[in-house]
Design an enzyme around this catalytic site. Structure first.
Site, PDB file in Angstrom:
ATOM      1  N   THR A 129      -5.065 -13.945   9.195  1.00 43.45           N
ATOM      2  CA  THR A 129      -5.094 -14.544   8.365  1.00 43.45           C
ATOM      3  C   THR A 129      -4.774 -16.432   8.782  1.00 43.45           C
ATOM      4  OG1 THR A 129      -5.154 -12.962   6.818  1.00 43.45           O
ATOM      5  CG2 THR A 129      -5.169 -15.001   5.545  1.00 43.45           C
TER       6      THR A 129
ATOM      7  N   ARG B 163       1.067  -1.090   0.046  1.00 44.55           N
ATOM      8  CA  ARG B 163       0.029   0.121  -0.175  1.00 44.55           C
ATOM      9  C   ARG B 163       0.863   1.403  -0.583  1.00 44.55           C
ATOM     10  NH1 ARG B 163      -1.819   0.354   4.437  1.00 44.55           N
ATOM     11  NH2 ARG B 163      -1.460  -1.310   5.459  1.00 44.55           N
TER      12      ARG B 163
HETATM   13  P1  ATP Z   1      -3.006  -8.578   7.163  1.00 46.06           P
HETATM   14  O1  ATP Z   1      -3.143  -7.240   8.066  1.00 46.06           O
HETATM   15  O2  ATP Z   1      -1.418  -8.059   5.953  1.00 46.06           O
HETATM   16  O3  ATP Z   1      -3.792  -9.067   6.234  1.00 46.06           O
HETATM   17  P2  ATP Z   1      -2.046 -10.279   8.512  1.00 46.06           P
HETATM   18  O4  ATP Z   1      -2.686 -10.369   9.955  1.00 46.06           O
HETATM   19  O5  ATP Z   1      -3.041 -11.359   8.506  1.00 46.06           O
HETATM   20  O6  ATP Z   1      -2.003  -8.910   7.959  1.00 46.06           O
HETATM   21  P3  ATP Z   1      -0.722 -12.645   8.193  1.00 46.06           P
HETATM   22  O7  ATP Z   1      -0.991 -12.839   6.822  1.00 46.06           O
HETATM   23  O8  ATP Z   1      -1.486 -13.929   9.138  1.00 46.06           O
HETATM   24  O9  ATP Z   1      -0.499 -11.153   8.909  1.00 46.06           O
HETATM   25  O10 ATP Z   1       0.737 -13.399   8.283  1.00 46.06           O
HETATM   26  C1  ATP Z   1       1.311 -13.865   9.257  1.00 46.06           C
HETATM   27  C2  ATP Z   1       2.488 -14.315   8.775  1.00 46.06           C
HETATM   28  O11 ATP Z   1       3.298 -14.757   9.986  1.00 46.06           O
HETATM   29  C3  ATP Z   1       2.421 -15.252   7.833  1.00 46.06           C
HETATM   30  O12 ATP Z   1       2.854 -15.574   6.894  1.00 46.06           O
HETATM   31  C4  ATP Z   1       2.613 -16.453   8.962  1.00 46.06           C
HETATM   32  O13 ATP Z   1       3.575 -17.691   7.991  1.00 46.06           O
HETATM   33  C5  ATP Z   1       3.863 -15.701   9.318  1.00 46.06           C
HETATM   34  N1  ATP Z   1       3.613 -16.507  11.001  1.00 46.06           N
HETATM   35  C6  ATP Z   1       4.936 -17.314  11.727  1.00 46.06           C
HETATM   36  N2  ATP Z   1       4.908 -17.178  12.882  1.00 46.06           N
HETATM   37  C7  ATP Z   1       3.967 -17.553  13.255  1.00 46.06           C
HETATM   38  C8  ATP Z   1       3.204 -17.287  14.507  1.00 46.06           C
HETATM   39  N3  ATP Z   1       3.774 -17.766  15.654  1.00 46.06           N
HETATM   40  N4  ATP Z   1       1.772 -16.973  14.451  1.00 46.06           N
HETATM   41  C9  ATP Z   1       1.089 -16.469  13.037  1.00 46.06           C
HETATM   42  N5  ATP Z   1       1.050 -16.143  11.809  1.00 46.06           N
HETATM   43  C10 ATP Z   1       3.150 -16.650  12.030  1.00 46.06           C
HETATM   44 MN    MN Z   2      -4.897 -10.765   6.613  1.00 47.72          MN
END
Ligand code: ATP
Ligand code: MN
Length: 529
Positions: A238, A55
């Protein structure tokens, strides 16, 4: 539903263009390939590359006029721009769009008929149209018959602004006009702008109807218990909401009404860098499915996606309709949350993997909105750095954080939801020394909290943030629970914790005037600065 001569965009003043009105997936694949926007990856997704890979928050503006002047919290991410600048850019854009092939999707933002917006999204790029179709709520045939847009989005990436003459900061712009109910965007191909702009609109409008808009994911357990997962980009909304034992409501933005929570979207936009098929099987499958948009994922010579290749960006994404995650709540709505989880990816390795928050700490953490930004979603960030983003979503929150915080406090109190802080970031040392928490441990901790298993477990208070930490959680080694014990050098832990507490205090200073002194009193006491 193919090329139409009746003009769905008279209001925009584009007279001659070839409109695809509500094109389906096949038609959009055909167009995207014909226009050279991307290629079909092995398994069927449409793989595209974009000029911007995240973004552009600094190029986002809100038109300042009678509607917004006293209601928007100007400053920070909410940058005012004049109606004249908007009108002039819109004129130039429509002239630029004249004679082109354009894609029009009529969709809803919001699964709740009472609170949803009917949005007409007009794009130059076919894959943006597919993205919009995947990500928003798809109307039924009957709903399309009588579709009257409340809002219009016009996104023309090949139109680049002239910052000298056009009154914007760069060639890229995303401008929201509440009076004309329009968003215009140019210069950027990053598909996420198509949805975040509309979120900003809902985040502005909903509080007036008593609805709390939230940057969170949501799911439901087998006995109907709803959980919300707030967190900034990359903290795990996510990843953690896609849980085989719980049905997914949505992965990014929800509203909380008098009856419960509803998803803003009809799809998900998952980070896929280094995606591990064992840890995240459902999301992994979407990277091999027809209809998915894969953004900035590198394909091997044989067309298979190489999810470990971050050479274009670490912020590689899969955008898919929510139905691709088998286990979902079809109607995108559910009751009041029983549990709320604040996710943070603390690169300092200081915050506990899981802790329980008091009501004051809930407000404190919500207003603080801490994480450590890991390289990725925004342009130009390559090193991890601490981030405080109020409401866990400052870039899309047009109102004063205090307004959102008060609404949340009221809803948490009425529902009796329990609130947890979960660190999905580093353990055993800060970024570079320790390692990222395992997804398996994070999932186990969250499931223990949601299932009520922790109700009968003893908790201790850690000294830096006064957070309550469980002393035992089946399935998780106890030294993982207490971050200080997870560090080899405990003096180093104390120093780092004090430094982080100081950062929290310094950040919170700018909100103290607007919040209950009890919330301020729940600040960490031992910080420097
Ligand atoms: P956005 O708002 O950008 O969509 P998001 O909060 O949905 O972000 P995620 O897409 O869930 O973020 O990204 C979390 C990332 O961190 C993923 O790539 C996941 O594989 C990695 N990860 C590594 N360790 C962990 C953990 N303990 N818990 C959650 N995610 C983890
Ligand atoms: Mn997300």
């Amino acid at each position: 539903m193919s090329l139409t001569s009746s003009n769905p965009l008279q209001t925009l003043g584009i007279r001659h263009a070839a409109f695809h009105h509500n094109p389906g997936v096949d038609e959009l694949y055909e167009a995207a390939l014909r226009l050279g926007e991307g290629q079909v990856a092995a398994g069927g997704p449409l793989a595209v590359r974009t000029n911007k890979t995240g973004r552009s928050p600094k190029d986002r503006f809100i038109v300042e006029d009678d509607l917004t002047r006293d209601r928007v919290w100007w400053g920070g991410f909410n940058t005012p721009i004049s109606p004249q600048v908007f009108d002039r850019l819109l004129d130039k854009m429509t002239a630029h769009a004249e004679g082109r092939e354009l894609f029009v999707q009529d969709v809803f933002a919001g699964t709740d008929p009472q609170h949803r917006l009917a949005v007409r999204v007009v794009t130059e790029m076919a894959y943006h149209s597919l993205f919009v179709r995947n990500m928003f709520v798809r109307p039924t045939e009957a709903e399309l018959e009588n579709f009257e847009p409340d809002w219009t989005v016009l996104n023309i990436p090949s139109f680049k602004a002239d910052p000298e003459r056009d009154g914007v900061r760069s060639d890229t712009f995303i401008i929201v006009n509440f009076t004309r109910r329009m968003i215009i965007a140019g210069g950027t191909q990053y598909a996420g702008e198509n949805k975040k702009g509309i979120f900003g609109v809902l985040n502005f409008l909903l509080p007036e109807a008593g609805v709390m808009p939230m940057h969170c994911s949501a799911n439901v357990g087998p006995d109907g218990d709803v959980a919300l997962f707030f967190g900034l980009s990359g903290t795990g909304k996510t990843t953690l909401s896609a849980d085989p034992a719980r049905r997914l409501i949505g992965d990014d933005e929800h509203g909380w009404t008098d009856t419960g929570v509803f998803n803003f979207e009809g799809g998900c936009y998952a980070k896929v860098i280094n995606l591990n098929p064992e840890a995240e099987p459902a999301i992994h499958r979407t990277t091999q499915t027809y209809g998915t948009v894969l953004e900035n994922v590198v394909l091997r010579a044989d067309g298979t996606p190489d999810l470990d290749d971050g050479s274009l960006t670490e912020n590689t994404r899969s955008a898919y309709p929510i139905e691709q995650i088998g286990n979902i709540v079809e109607e995108g709505r559910a009751g009041h949350p029983r549990n709320i989880v604040f996710l943070t990816a603390d690169a300092f390795g200081v915050l506990p993997p899981l802790s329980r928050l008091t009501p004051e700490q809930t407000m404190y953490q919500f207003i603080s909105g801490f994480t450590a930004k890991i390289p990725g979603t925004e342009q130009g960030v390559t090193e991890p750095q601490p981030t405080f983003s109020t409401c866990f979503g400052a870039p899309f929150m047009p109102r004063h954080p205090g307004e959102y915080a008060r609404l949340l406090a009221q809803k948490v109190q009425e529902s009796g939801a329990r609130v947890w802080l979960v660190n999905t970031g580093w353990t055993g040392g800060q970024y570079g020394q320790g390692q990222r928490m395992s997804i398996a441990h994070t999932r186990r901790l969250i499931n223990a909290a949601l299932s009520g298993e922790l109700d009968n477990v003893p908790f201790v208070r850690e000294p830096f943030f006064d957070l309550e930490i469980p002393t035992e959680v089946p399935g998780v080694p106890s030294e993982v629970l207490n971050p200080r014990e997870a560090w080899a050098d405990q003096d180093a832990y104390d120093r780092t914790a004090r430094k982080l507490a100081g950062m929290f205090r310094e950040n919170f200073g700018r909100f103290e005037d607007g919040v209950d002194p009890k919330v301020t009193a729940s600040m960490p006491e031992h910080g420097e600065g």
